[in-house]
Structures are given as C-alpha cells and as structure tokens.
Design an enzyme around this catalytic site. Structure first.
Site, short mmCIF file in Angstrom:
data_model
loop_
_atom_site.label_atom_id
_atom_site.label_comp_id
_atom_site.label_asym_id
_atom_site.label_seq_id
_atom_site.Cartn_x
_atom_site.Cartn_y
_atom_site.Cartn_z
N GLY A 54 53.49 42.06 50.88
CA GLY A 54 52.44 41.16 50.34
C GLY A 54 51.38 41.86 49.51
O GLY A 54 50.56 41.21 48.87
N GLY A 55 51.35 43.20 49.55
CA GLY A 55 50.46 43.94 48.66
C GLY A 55 48.98 43.75 48.96
O GLY A 55 48.58 43.34 50.05
N GLY A 68 34.98 46.61 39.80
CA GLY A 68 36.27 46.51 39.12
C GLY A 68 37.36 47.30 39.82
O GLY A 68 37.12 48.05 40.75
N HIS A 123 48.32 35.37 40.52
CA HIS A 123 49.24 34.44 39.86
C HIS A 123 49.75 34.97 38.53
O HIS A 123 50.86 34.65 38.10
CB HIS A 123 48.60 33.05 39.69
CG HIS A 123 47.17 33.07 39.28
ND1 HIS A 123 46.15 33.38 40.14
CD2 HIS A 123 46.58 32.83 38.10
CE1 HIS A 123 45.00 33.32 39.50
NE2 HIS A 123 45.24 33.00 38.25
N HIS A 126 40.66 6.79 42.30
CA HIS A 126 39.27 6.71 42.73
C HIS A 126 39.23 6.57 44.25
O HIS A 126 40.01 5.82 44.80
CB HIS A 126 38.60 5.49 42.09
CG HIS A 126 37.19 5.30 42.56
ND1 HIS A 126 36.16 6.09 42.11
CD2 HIS A 126 36.66 4.41 43.43
CE1 HIS A 126 35.04 5.71 42.70
NE2 HIS A 126 35.30 4.69 43.51
P1 FAD Z 1 49.38 44.64 44.59
O1 FAD Z 1 49.14 43.35 45.26
O2 FAD Z 1 48.29 45.63 44.54
O3 FAD Z 1 50.66 45.28 45.31
C1 FAD Z 1 51.13 46.53 45.00
C2 FAD Z 1 51.90 47.05 46.19
O4 FAD Z 1 52.64 48.18 45.79
C3 FAD Z 1 51.01 47.52 47.34
O5 FAD Z 1 51.38 46.90 48.54
C4 FAD Z 1 51.25 49.03 47.42
O6 FAD Z 1 51.25 49.53 48.75
C5 FAD Z 1 52.65 49.12 46.82
N1 FAD Z 1 52.94 50.42 46.21
C6 FAD Z 1 52.23 51.06 45.25
N2 FAD Z 1 52.84 52.20 44.91
C7 FAD Z 1 53.95 52.28 45.65
C8 FAD Z 1 55.00 53.23 45.76
N3 FAD Z 1 55.03 54.32 45.01
N4 FAD Z 1 55.98 52.99 46.67
C9 FAD Z 1 55.97 51.89 47.45
N5 FAD Z 1 55.01 50.96 47.39
C10 FAD Z 1 54.02 51.14 46.50
N6 FAD Z 1 43.70 37.49 42.83
C11 FAD Z 1 43.84 36.16 42.72
O7 FAD Z 1 44.58 35.68 41.87
N7 FAD Z 1 43.16 35.32 43.58
C12 FAD Z 1 42.32 35.78 44.51
O8 FAD Z 1 41.73 35.00 45.25
C13 FAD Z 1 42.14 37.17 44.63
N8 FAD Z 1 41.33 37.68 45.55
C14 FAD Z 1 41.20 39.03 45.67
C15 FAD Z 1 40.32 39.53 46.62
C16 FAD Z 1 40.15 40.88 46.75
C17 FAD Z 1 39.21 41.41 47.78
C18 FAD Z 1 40.92 41.78 45.94
C19 FAD Z 1 40.78 43.26 46.10
C20 FAD Z 1 41.78 41.30 44.99
C21 FAD Z 1 41.92 39.91 44.84
N9 FAD Z 1 42.76 39.37 43.88
C22 FAD Z 1 42.89 38.02 43.75
C23 FAD Z 1 43.56 40.22 42.99
C24 FAD Z 1 45.01 40.31 43.48
O9 FAD Z 1 45.01 40.81 44.80
C25 FAD Z 1 45.83 41.20 42.57
O10 FAD Z 1 45.73 40.77 41.24
C26 FAD Z 1 47.29 41.18 42.99
O11 FAD Z 1 47.44 41.59 44.33
C27 FAD Z 1 48.12 42.06 42.07
O12 FAD Z 1 49.44 42.02 42.49
P2 FAD Z 1 50.44 43.24 42.22
O13 FAD Z 1 51.75 42.80 42.77
O14 FAD Z 1 50.38 43.67 40.81
O15 FAD Z 1 49.87 44.47 43.07
P1 NAI Z 2 34.92 42.47 38.17
O1 NAI Z 2 35.45 43.13 36.95
O2 NAI Z 2 35.17 41.03 38.40
O3 NAI Z 2 33.34 42.67 38.24
C1 NAI Z 2 32.74 43.93 38.23
C2 NAI Z 2 31.26 43.75 37.93
O4 NAI Z 2 30.63 44.99 38.15
C3 NAI Z 2 30.97 43.34 36.50
O5 NAI Z 2 30.07 42.29 36.50
C4 NAI Z 2 30.40 44.61 35.89
O6 NAI Z 2 29.48 44.36 34.84
C5 NAI Z 2 29.70 45.20 37.10
N1 NAI Z 2 29.44 46.65 37.01
C6 NAI Z 2 30.24 47.60 36.47
N2 NAI Z 2 29.65 48.79 36.59
C7 NAI Z 2 28.46 48.60 37.23
C8 NAI Z 2 27.41 49.47 37.66
N3 NAI Z 2 27.48 50.79 37.46
N4 NAI Z 2 26.35 48.94 38.29
C9 NAI Z 2 26.29 47.60 38.51
N5 NAI Z 2 27.25 46.74 38.12
C10 NAI Z 2 28.33 47.24 37.50
O7 NAI Z 2 35.49 43.37 39.37
P2 NAI Z 2 35.60 43.09 40.91
O8 NAI Z 2 34.66 42.04 41.35
O9 NAI Z 2 35.52 44.43 41.54
O10 NAI Z 2 37.07 42.52 41.05
C11 NAI Z 2 38.18 43.32 40.67
C12 NAI Z 2 39.34 42.46 40.28
O11 NAI Z 2 39.87 41.76 41.39
C13 NAI Z 2 38.95 41.46 39.24
O12 NAI Z 2 39.57 41.85 38.03
C14 NAI Z 2 39.48 40.17 39.71
O13 NAI Z 2 40.38 39.64 38.76
C15 NAI Z 2 40.24 40.45 40.99
N6 NAI Z 2 39.78 39.50 42.00
C16 NAI Z 2 40.05 38.18 41.81
C17 NAI Z 2 39.58 37.24 42.68
C18 NAI Z 2 39.85 35.81 42.41
O14 NAI Z 2 40.70 35.53 41.58
N7 NAI Z 2 39.21 34.88 43.09
C19 NAI Z 2 38.80 37.59 43.85
C20 NAI Z 2 38.52 39.00 43.93
C21 NAI Z 2 39.03 39.89 43.04
#
Ligand code: FAD
Ligand code: NAI
Length: 464
Positions: A39-40, A270, A320, A443
């Site tokens: 599930g990553g 980020g 997604h 509605h």
């Molecule tokens: P990942 O989900 O990062 O999966 C990569 C996997 O690869 C990991 O499990 C890792 O262990 C494995 N891996 C890496 N290298 C190797 C290797 N060499 N061998 C074996 N395994 C390996 N996105 C949304 O759309 N909606 C959200 O609500 C949302 N909420 C988020 C909340 C948080 C706190 C965070 C941090 C992120 C959130 N995101 C959200 C972003 C989302 O999690 C990522 O965009 C998404 O997981 C990316 O999917 P991926 O498959 O590219 O990589």
């Molecule tokens: P982000 O890119 O959304 O926001 C980072 C923020 O930090 C920006 O507003 C930036 O201007 C600020 N920033 C950068 N350097 C700074 C500094 N030195 N001091 C103060 N502020 C600074 O990154 P975030 O929130 O860490 O999320 C990472 C990724 O995870 C996003 O790209 C997002 O797509 C994904 N994610 C998606 C979610 C969702 O879809 N609901 C939920 C959580 C994460």
C-alpha cells in the site's frame, strides 16, 4: 529463477495498481515491496491514516459544537488518544491486507524485500535475481528537508507527517512548517484535539498554486477555527531537546528574527522522489534536476523496458495520479493505449470544510489571456448545507466566455472532495457550464451548489 513479463518495484497506489492491471491483462507479474505491508506511503503513512485521524477529530468537533444544537445530550466527549491511534492502525491494516488479498486474487507475486535493477531485464531482491521483460519503477517519495534551514528530524519532537501520525501524546503546542496540504490537514487534526497550532509559511498565502479566492477564504476559515498563521516567514533553524523545540524564523518583509516554542514541530515543506538503492545511475536512467525519473508520454524511461510512474516522476504527488499512471503504463506494456489526462486531475484537501479543485485557476486563465466567465454559489444558499451546519464556503466554476466550455472548478464546502468529480466528468466530456446547469440535480443535496454555480455562469443562480 522465475521469468516474469513485468516486475513492479514499489507497492504504493502506483505500483500495486500497475501490478494488478498487468496481471488482469494476462502478463505474468510480480511486485517488490520492502515495507512489511503493501500500500506504500498512501495506505501506511499517508492518505489513509491521515483521513482516519481527520474523521475522528472532526467527529469530536461535531460532538462538542453541534450535538447540543440538534437536541443530542451526551456527556462531554473525552479523547482516548491510544484508542484513536488504535482505530487509525486498524483502518491501515484493513486496507493493506486488502491489497494482499487483491494480489492473491489476481495472481500477482509479492517479492518481499528491497529491489534493485542490476541490468535492464533483471531485478534483484535479496540474493535472488529475477528475469523480467519489463520493469515499472513505482518507488514513491519521502519528506523533503526544510529548505535553507538547520533542522534535524527525530520523528518524536521534530517530525515529518510520519511521526505526526503516531505521536506518543497530543502536544500542547505545535508549530507546523509549511501551509501546504500536509500542514493544514494534520494541523487541523491537532487543533481539533486541543493543541495550539501555529503554521509558519514562507509565502504570503497558503496552499500555493490554488485559486487565489480559495486561498483567501480557506485561510479565513482556518483562522476562525483557531489555527494561527505566520506568513512570509523563512524558517532559519529548529533547536530541539528531547521534549521541546524552538523554531526561529525571519519575516521576509523586514528580515526581523522571531521564535516560537513548541512541544512538537511538524516539517511539511514538500516531498521528493525516493529512488535510493535502485541502481539507476549505473543503468544510465535519466533524472531531472529535482531527482525525478524522466519519462516520455508512455511512462518509458530512456532505458528500454524500464518504465516509471507515481511520485517518482514529474507531476502532482497524488495517489490517484499514481494509480492512473499505473493502469496506463500496464496498458502500454500490454500493447494497448494507456492514457492519463493531466489537465483533469482533481486535488482535495480533507479539512472541514473540504477544499477541492480541478482545471484552471482564475490566475492561470488571466495569465493565459483567455476570456472567461465565473459562476459562483455560496453554500449558505444550499438548504442541505445549512441544515447540517455546513453553510460555509462556495463553489466557483470557470468557463470559456465564448464557448461556455468548463475550464475549472474550485470548491470550499461540505463534501467538496466528492462534488468535484461531477466537474471532472464534465471536463472529460468537454461539457459547457450550461450542460451542467441543465442537468437535473436531486434536492436537497450539496451537489445543487455545483449546479447553481453553473447557472450563475449563464442567466443566474436561483437561490443566491
Ligand atoms: P508510494 O505510495 O510512496 O509507494 C512507494 C512504495 O515503494 C513504498 O511502499 C516503498 O517502501 C516502496 N519502495 C521504494 N523503493 C523500493 C525498493 N527499492 N524496493 C522495494 N520497495 C520499494 N495523496 C492523495 O491523493 N490523497 C491524500 O489524501 C493524500 N494524503 C497524504 C497524506 C500524507 C501524510 C502523505 C505523506 C501523502 C499523502 N498523499 C495523498 C500522497 C500520496 O501518498 C502519494 O502521492 C502516493 O502514495 C504516491 O504513490 P506511489 O505509488 O508513487 O508511491
Ligand atoms: P506542499 O508542497 O503541499 O506544501 C509545502 C508548503 O511549504 C508550501 O506552502 C511551501 O511554500 C512551504 N514551504 C516551503 N519551504 C518553506 C520554508 N522554508 N518555511 C516555511 N514554509 C515553507 O507539501 P506538503 O504539505 O509537505 O505535501 C507533500 C505532498 O503530499 C504534496 O505534494 C501533496 O500532493 C501530497 N499530499 C496530498 C494530500 C491530499 O491530496 N489531500 C494530503 C497530504 C499530502
């Protein structure tokens, strides 16, 4: 030594979806994952656990603020943090074991361990080298360090989102660095649980890249909920002991230095691609200066037979987006026509109210010099939203001035993350605002606000 058609590296939403689709298309498929569960980031330490905590803390807010208004008398709710974390862990488990089930059902082999690519056509896991016709890299991302600042993450006092999802106790004071998606979602969770939350952001507004009107209104709503903001502030350093931290920042407007004390500092500035240990340099896989694996329009790297998807490549870091690329890359490998429309990828922030966005912002349309019209409708005019105390926010629809074609939509309000998909579908079909306006909407639903915004692009909304 097994011979595969495809080995996917990484079982996040990009990788596991790619693996399942490859298997469904008749390809002999394996997926390598180094984590103990599938599930990553998304299922283990991202989307899913954060949504569980958002749900639990929002439920607390409802009990504290709205139950009595509806004639519901209950004892004052108390937070059992251990149980809340156990609930979150249960939700994670349900989802990660679900992927295991799907792998079995679709005959995807899970190769447990960390994978590397000793040569094109080979994947090594532990001491075993597997042969494969194609490789899909879906290795995801990791939290970026706070740029230009002296900060050491210990995941206890100075944390990334991963630590923030499993704190040993609810902090009294939290400083969040970065007013992006992670900072505002997790900041909201702790604010609702009683923490004093201050968000320090480098820019002069929150959620960079979003429609300006949404940014302003979202900031106002979050402030009303009690989150504090320091905008235009560059964090210099975080000094931490085992229990406390001090965040020092400079205001960009006058270079003055200030500091904030906290029990926990959440670094949310980020994420960056994670490609460590794959051996990409030796293979000669081209990377961007930002560490992303370079791909063409078919998710192929410059090395034949190696594909890459998800957070490890260019584009929004969203689950997604990764899933769609996973399906598309699988189809390309199977000789079909995988496609992702990058112009119609919704973004949702799961605060309360939710914020959702798709397509162009007003600022982008202005910069492009495109003639457009705006249709807006406030949730205060939506009967259902008012009935459930969620009349804050609005729907903003942008359409081409001449053709009326829908160009973008930006919503703050109840269920925004679900409502936005009506507009995604409309955009995929090249619909006009009038097409949306003339579609009968049930509605009383929140969706009526989307229709009213579409009506406002034409002769006018009815309930505004
Ligand atoms: P990942 O989900 O990062 O999966 C990569 C996997 O690869 C990991 O499990 C890792 O262990 C494995 N891996 C890496 N290298 C190797 C290797 N060499 N061998 C074996 N395994 C390996 N996105 C949304 O759309 N909606 C959200 O609500 C949302 N909420 C988020 C909340 C948080 C706190 C965070 C941090 C992120 C959130 N995101 C959200 C972003 C989302 O999690 C990522 O965009 C998404 O997981 C990316 O999917 P991926 O498959 O590219 O990589
Ligand atoms: P982000 O890119 O959304 O926001 C980072 C923020 O930090 C920006 O507003 C930036 O201007 C600020 N920033 C950068 N350097 C700074 C500094 N030195 N001091 C103060 N502020 C600074 O990154 P975030 O929130 O860490 O999320 C990472 C990724 O995870 C996003 O790209 C997002 O797509 C994904 N994610 C998606 C979610 C969702 O879809 N609901 C939920 C959580 C994460």
């Amino acid at each position: 030594m097994a011979q595969y058609d495809v080995i996917v590296i990484g079982a996040g939403p990009g990788g596991y979806v790619a693996a399942i689709r490859c298997a469904q298309l008749g390809l002999k498929t394996a997926c390598v994952e180094g984590r103990e569960t599938l599930g990553g980031t998304c299922l283990n330490v991202g989307c899913i656990p954060s949504k569980a905590l958002l749900h639990a803390s929002h439920s607390l807010h409802e009990a504290e603020h709205n139950f009595e208004k509806m004639g519901l008398k209950v004892a004052a709710p108390k937070v059992d943090w251990k149980q809340m974390l156990a609930y979150k862990d249960d939700v994670i488990k349900g989802n990660t074991t679900g992927i295991e089930f799907l792998f079995k059902k679709n005959k995807v082999d899970w190769l447990k361990g960390w994978g590397s690519i000793p040569a094109a056509g080979k994947v090594q896991v532990g001491d075993t080298v597997y042969e494969t016709k194609n490789i899909i890299i879906a290795s995801g991302s990791e939290a970026s360090p706070v740029p230009g600042a002296d900060v050491t993450v210990d995941e206890t006092v100075v944390v990334t989102s991963t630590g923030a999802l499993a704190l040993p106790k609810i902090p009294k004071k939290m400083v969040v660095i970065g007013a992006g998606v992670i900072g505002l979602e997790l900041g909201s969770v702790y604010k609702r649980l009683g923490t004093e939350v201050t968000v320090v952001e480098f820019l002069d507004n929150i959620t960079p890249g979003m429609d300006g009107e949404i940014q302003k209104n979202f900031l106002k709503l979050l402030k009303k909920q009690g989150l504090e903001f320091v905008l235009g502030a560059a964090v210099q350093k975080v000094e931490a002991t085992k229990t406390k931290a001090k965040v020092t920042y400079k205001l960009r407007k006058d270079d003055s230095e200030h500091s904030l004390d906290a029990d926990v500092v959440l670094c949310a500035t980020g994420r960056r691609p994670y490609t460590d240990g794959l051996g990409l340099e030796a293979l000669g896989v081209e990377m961007s200066p930002r560490g992303q694996i370079k791909t063409n329009g078919h998710w192929q790297t410059n090395v034949p037979g190696i594909y890459a998807i998800g957070d490890a490549i260019d584009g929004p870091m969203l689950a997604h987006k990764a899933e769609d690329e996973g399906m598309a890359a699988a189809e390309v490998i199977a000789g079909k026509h995988g496609h992702v429309n990058y112009d119609v990828i919704p973004g949702v922030i799961y605060t309360a109210p939710e914020v959702a966005t798709v397509g162009k912002t007003e600022e982008q349309l202005k910069a492009e010099g495109r003639a457009y019209k705006v249709g807006k409708f406030p949730f205060m005019g939506n009967a259902r939203a008012k009935a459930v105390f969620q009349g804050e926010g609005f729907v903003k629809l942008l359409a081409d001035k001449e053709t009326d074609r829908v160009l973008g939509c930006h919503i703050i309000g109840p269920g925004a993350g679900d409502l936005i998909h009506e507009i995604c579908v409309a955009m995929e079909f090249g619909a006009s605002a009038q097409d949306v306006a003339l579609t009968c909407h049930a509605h009383p639903t929140f969706s009526e606000a989307v229709r009213e915004a579409a009506l406002a692009c034409g002769d006018g909304a009815i309930h505004a």
